[in-house]
Design an enzyme around this catalytic site. Structure first.
Site, PDB file in Angstrom:
ATOM      1  N   CYS A   1       0.770  -1.286   0.035  1.00 45.09           N
ATOM      2  CA  CYS A   1       0.028  -0.120  -0.019  1.00 45.09           C
ATOM      3  C   CYS A   1       0.871   1.193  -0.058  1.00 45.09           C
ATOM      4  O   CYS A   1       0.280   2.324  -0.046  1.00 45.09           O
ATOM      5  CB  CYS A   1      -1.143   0.049   1.262  1.00 45.09           C
ATOM      6  SG  CYS A   1      -2.153  -1.320   0.943  1.00 45.09           S
TER       7      CYS A   1
ATOM      8  N   ALA B   1     -17.018   8.297  -3.216  1.00 46.66           N
ATOM      9  CA  ALA B   1     -15.876   8.458  -2.877  1.00 46.66           C
ATOM     10  C   ALA B   1     -15.501   8.878  -1.584  1.00 46.66           C
ATOM     11  O   ALA B   1     -16.297   9.584  -0.819  1.00 46.66           O
ATOM     12  CB  ALA B   1     -15.095   9.419  -3.925  1.00 46.66           C
TER      13      ALA B   1
ATOM     14  N   ASP C   1     -14.108   3.679   2.496  1.00 47.33           N
ATOM     15  CA  ASP C   1     -13.359   2.445   2.226  1.00 47.33           C
ATOM     16  C   ASP C   1     -13.815   1.578   1.072  1.00 47.33           C
ATOM     17  O   ASP C   1     -13.247   0.959   0.248  1.00 47.33           O
ATOM     18  CB  ASP C   1     -13.309   1.512   3.265  1.00 47.33           C
ATOM     19  CG  ASP C   1     -12.388   2.005   4.611  1.00 47.33           C
ATOM     20  OD1 ASP C   1     -11.132   2.343   4.167  1.00 47.33           O
ATOM     21  OD2 ASP C   1     -13.123   2.481   5.502  1.00 47.33           O
TER      22      ASP C   1
ATOM     23  N   ASP D   1      -8.812  -3.668  -4.357  1.00 45.60           N
ATOM     24  CA  ASP D   1      -7.569  -3.319  -4.258  1.00 45.60           C
ATOM     25  C   ASP D   1      -6.436  -4.399  -4.663  1.00 45.60           C
ATOM     26  O   ASP D   1      -6.678  -5.517  -4.612  1.00 45.60           O
ATOM     27  CB  ASP D   1      -7.403  -3.404  -2.525  1.00 45.60           C
ATOM     28  CG  ASP D   1      -6.427  -2.339  -1.893  1.00 45.60           C
ATOM     29  OD1 ASP D   1      -5.482  -2.306  -2.416  1.00 45.60           O
ATOM     30  OD2 ASP D   1      -6.891  -1.597  -0.926  1.00 45.60           O
TER      31      ASP D   1
ATOM     32  N   GLY E   1     -11.794 -13.841 -12.414  1.00 45.66           N
ATOM     33  CA  GLY E   1     -11.106 -12.611 -12.287  1.00 45.66           C
ATOM     34  C   GLY E   1     -10.743 -12.142 -13.566  1.00 45.66           C
ATOM     35  O   GLY E   1     -11.242 -12.780 -14.847  1.00 45.66           O
ATOM     36  N   HIS E   2      -9.644 -11.370 -13.587  1.00 45.12           N
ATOM     37  CA  HIS E   2      -8.911 -11.058 -14.962  1.00 45.12           C
ATOM     38  C   HIS E   2      -7.254 -11.034 -14.794  1.00 45.12           C
ATOM     39  O   HIS E   2      -7.174 -10.602 -13.550  1.00 45.12           O
ATOM     40  CB  HIS E   2      -9.609  -9.564 -15.005  1.00 45.12           C
ATOM     41  CG  HIS E   2      -9.313  -9.019 -16.442  1.00 45.12           C
ATOM     42  ND1 HIS E   2      -9.627  -9.615 -17.567  1.00 45.12           N
ATOM     43  CD2 HIS E   2      -8.520  -7.906 -16.840  1.00 45.12           C
ATOM     44  CE1 HIS E   2      -9.045  -8.723 -18.556  1.00 45.12           C
ATOM     45  NE2 HIS E   2      -8.285  -7.688 -17.961  1.00 45.12           N
TER      46      HIS E   2
ATOM     47  N   ASP F   1     -10.195   1.441   7.855  1.00 44.92           N
ATOM     48  CA  ASP F   1      -8.940   0.530   8.174  1.00 44.92           C
ATOM     49  C   ASP F   1      -7.781   1.644   8.038  1.00 44.92           C
ATOM     50  O   ASP F   1      -7.810   2.625   7.193  1.00 44.92           O
ATOM     51  CB  ASP F   1      -8.877  -0.377   7.390  1.00 44.92           C
ATOM     52  CG  ASP F   1      -8.991  -0.511   5.807  1.00 44.92           C
ATOM     53  OD1 ASP F   1      -9.197   0.631   5.367  1.00 44.92           O
ATOM     54  OD2 ASP F   1      -8.920  -1.303   5.187  1.00 44.92           O
TER      55      ASP F   1
END
Length: 322
Positions: free
Chosen positions: A13, A40, A43, A60, A131-132, A216
């Protein structure tokens, strides 16, 4: 063993776009939309679908934060799921996002990363459905997660009230230990164990206790996320420095200079809005340390989480360290 942390410029992060730049970007890019409970600035996004259900949506992903591929997958999954827990919700579905330099790194390593993610998602009882993936010069991994919550019991960063204690559910220092790992190859099991721990128990305890304000602690550091809560709630957060828990080895790592650029940008951003009087540089850097899969910051008390300060009526500064 392939050192995954050496395949990317940043890690975890700490790679986030600085908060000041991000605010300007989002202000121009995200128009208001009817029905959104949260857009926006928090979290996860939240939209009400009926009287007692809201859908949460978040995403994320990041470059390798540790060298072990399975640990990286576990950390990235816990971090992505955390955004749902930080809103007081439960994850119900996740999909993978994988960027992989297929000509430089074997696909067997990618399989380990995906396996680590699936392991943590299984702990959360959250199915992972595909997913991708893309071919990318730097490896990146994460998840898009869908969750559900009661719309009247969301944890939001704009719901703070004066006189409320602030609690923190995980110790700080993840960022400096990860930076030391990237630089030296030293492994810090305490940091890994902290990052792969789900925030599910803390989230459910907070909702059960009637807490309505929380977030968080991730890439903007404790100071950045405290500042966001204080600003959104139009309050000031007073932090008791001595009460903030730190991982073993974190102070030493910071003293030896293992501080990421993201952490330094965090401190630069919060400094004009924070009363840092009497705080030494190392302490300030640790409080701004860019965390990966950090704990929950809650406006309230739950068992096992130390109280690190309180919210008070608005003062000159948004954050005050004492």
């Amino acid at each position: 063993m392939t050192r995954l942390t050496q395949t990317a410029a940043g890690g975890g992060c700490a790679c986030k776009i600085p908060p000041g730049e991000l605010e300007s970007l989002l202000a121009k890019a995200l128009p208001a939309f009817p029905g959104l409970l949260v857009g926006a600035g928090d979290d996860a996004a939240a939209i009400r679908i009926d009287g007692d259900r809201a859908v949460l949506s978040t995403i994320d992903f990041f470059t390798p934060v540790v060298d072990d591929p399975r640990d990286w997958g576990r950390i990235a999954a816990a971090n992505a799921l955390s955004d749902v827990y930080a809103m007081g919700g439960d994850p119900v579905l996740a999909v993978n996002l994988l960027c992989w330099p297929r000509t430089r790194l074997p696909l067997e390593l990618a399989a380990e990363v995906l396996g680590g993610g699936a392991e943590i998602a299984a702990q959360a009882r959250c199915p992972v459905a595909g997913g991708h993936s893309i071919d990318d010069p730097e490896p990146k991994y994460g998840m898009a997660v869908t969750g559900i919550a009661h719309p009247d019991r969301l944890l939001r960063n704009d719901s703070g009230t004066p006189g409320t204690p602030l609690s923190l559910t995980k110790p700080l220092g993840i960022g400096v230990l990860n930076t030391r790992h990237k630089a030296t190859g030293e492994v810090f099991p305490n940091a890994v164990a902290t990052m792969v721990t789900l925030n599910s128990t803390a989230s459910r305890a907070a909702v059960a206790a009637g807490i309505r304000c929380g977030t968080d602690v991730t890439g903007f550091g404790l100071l950045g996320h405290v500042l966001e809560v204080a600003r959104a709630s139009d309050l000031t957060a007073v932090i008791d420095i001595a009460a903030v828990p730190m991982l073993d080895g974190a102070v030493e790592a910071a003293e030896k200079g293992f501080v990421s650029g993201g952490t330094r940008r965090n401190l630069d951003w919060v400094s004009p809005r924070t009363d840092l009087a009497g705080t030494d540089e190392i302490t300030a850097l640790l409080l701004a340390d860019a965390q990966t899969s950090g704990g929950l910051l809650l406006a309230g008390e739950i068992p096992g989480a130390p109280v690190i300060g309180e919210l008070v009526p608005r003062r000159e500064h948004l954050v005050v360290l004492r």
